[in-house]
Design an enzyme around this catalytic site. Sequence first.
Site, short mmCIF file in Angstrom:
data_model
loop_
_atom_site.label_atom_id
_atom_site.label_comp_id
_atom_site.label_asym_id
_atom_site.label_seq_id
_atom_site.Cartn_x
_atom_site.Cartn_y
_atom_site.Cartn_z
N ASP A 30 6.58 1.24 22.39
CA ASP A 30 7.04 -0.12 22.62
C ASP A 30 6.67 -0.51 24.06
OD1 ASP A 30 8.74 -2.43 23.20
OD2 ASP A 30 9.81 -1.91 21.37
N ILE A 31 6.10 -1.68 24.26
CA ILE A 31 5.73 -2.08 25.62
C ILE A 31 6.93 -2.58 26.43
CG2 ILE A 31 3.30 -2.51 25.09
CD1 ILE A 31 4.00 -5.54 25.13
N GLU A 87 12.41 -10.03 16.63
CA GLU A 87 11.44 -10.58 17.58
C GLU A 87 10.06 -10.80 16.98
OE1 GLU A 87 12.90 -7.50 18.33
OE2 GLU A 87 14.57 -8.26 19.52
N HIS A 92 9.01 -3.31 11.14
CA HIS A 92 8.82 -2.23 12.11
C HIS A 92 10.16 -1.51 12.32
CE1 HIS A 92 9.90 -5.77 14.52
NE2 HIS A 92 10.31 -4.97 15.48
N HIS A 94 12.17 0.79 15.07
CA HIS A 94 12.26 1.31 16.44
C HIS A 94 12.78 2.73 16.35
CE1 HIS A 94 12.05 -2.60 18.70
NE2 HIS A 94 12.40 -3.06 17.51
#
Length: 130
Positions: A30-31, A87, A92, A94
């Site tokens: 994750d950025i 978002e 996805h 996490h």
Amino acid sequence: MDNCIFCKIIKGELPSYKVYEDELFISILDIFPRTKGHTLVIPKKHHRWVYDVPEFKEYWDCVLRLTNSMNKSLSPDFVSYVTHGLEVPHAHIHVLPRYKDETSFVPEIKKFTKEEMEETAEKIRKAFKV
């Protein structure tokens, strides 16, 4: 979807810190990481929600393999999962390795250098092969 950031990453149009990839899924750091090693597991085909992914079992099997790799390479106290997906409208998961010094339910976003991100991705990648 043409404007989906994850679809662009999957197509190679945007850079990422890739941890794992197979024919169905890609895992990237994750950025905006909340922990060291915070990774996203994303289906290559665009689906809105995690429960929309037809290969649901394989999806979570991929998450488990990632968790095992994180346990070997990063030695967290435990690993947690979040699937809210608010978002970015692309399914996805996490995957957050959690450490002793992190006591909050949702850790604050942390800053890591490019070199630290690359090193973390490489550690997790290597553990996949062991």
